[in-house]
Design a protein around this motif. Sequence first.
Motif, short mmCIF file in Angstrom:
data_model
loop_
_atom_site.label_atom_id
_atom_site.label_comp_id
_atom_site.label_asym_id
_atom_site.label_seq_id
_atom_site.Cartn_x
_atom_site.Cartn_y
_atom_site.Cartn_z
N LYS A 1 37.36 51.28 55.31
CA LYS A 1 38.21 51.31 54.38
C LYS A 1 39.09 50.20 53.92
O LYS A 1 39.68 49.98 55.26
N PRO A 2 39.64 49.60 53.19
CA PRO A 2 40.66 48.63 53.13
C PRO A 2 41.75 49.16 53.39
O PRO A 2 42.39 50.47 53.70
N ARG A 3 42.55 48.10 53.97
CA ARG A 3 44.02 48.84 54.65
C ARG A 3 45.03 47.34 53.96
O ARG A 3 44.55 46.55 53.40
N ARG A 4 46.31 47.79 53.94
CA ARG A 4 47.37 46.60 53.48
C ARG A 4 47.46 45.72 54.52
O ARG A 4 47.69 45.78 55.78
N GLY A 5 47.42 44.39 54.06
CA GLY A 5 47.73 42.98 54.54
C GLY A 5 48.97 42.66 54.30
O GLY A 5 49.83 43.16 53.34
N ALA A 6 49.11 41.17 54.76
CA ALA A 6 50.24 40.47 54.07
C ALA A 6 50.12 40.28 52.69
O ALA A 6 48.87 40.15 51.97
N HIS A 7 51.25 39.92 52.00
CA HIS A 7 51.29 40.03 50.48
C HIS A 7 51.02 41.39 49.74
O HIS A 7 50.71 41.14 48.68
N ASP A 8 51.03 42.21 50.45
CA ASP A 8 50.52 43.69 50.01
C ASP A 8 49.08 43.69 49.42
O ASP A 8 48.84 44.46 48.43
N ALA A 9 48.21 42.84 49.95
CA ALA A 9 46.80 42.71 49.72
C ALA A 9 45.98 43.77 50.35
O ALA A 9 46.42 44.36 51.35
#
Length: 133
Positions: free
Chosen positions: A102-110
């Motif tokens: 599943k996706p998670r949060r990365g830089a720039h809140d992407a």
Amino acid sequence: MIRKIAHIGVAVKNVKEAEKLYAEVLGLPITGREVSPDNKVSFIPLGDTSIELLESVEPDGAIARHIEKRGEGIHHIALEVDNIEKALEEMKAKGLALIDQKPRRGAHDAKIAFLHPKGTYGVLLELCEPKKQ
């Protein structure tokens, strides 16, 4: 589904030192910095993509382990997608191994998720859906 190369992640031991090469020698702007729970990140735009310098916050973090095994250098290539959940479903259906189910949060809140390099010819690929403005 894949729109462009969002960025190239470069693993470094020291972000501040690495910034000197990109800013002072190559003349590229450092347009931002973030500190996440895992990494210090510097952003260097270059055309329609960017370079992200990544320094591990913890001595046993993913970037630190990468550098220990392979040395400093390219860590991953991030591919921008419109819908990361759909992209992950399609990649899994096509037989690719996912690091992130599943996706998670990365830089720039992407929203981000990684594909396992064993299915991508040794390249760590990141799927990246930018935060909606």
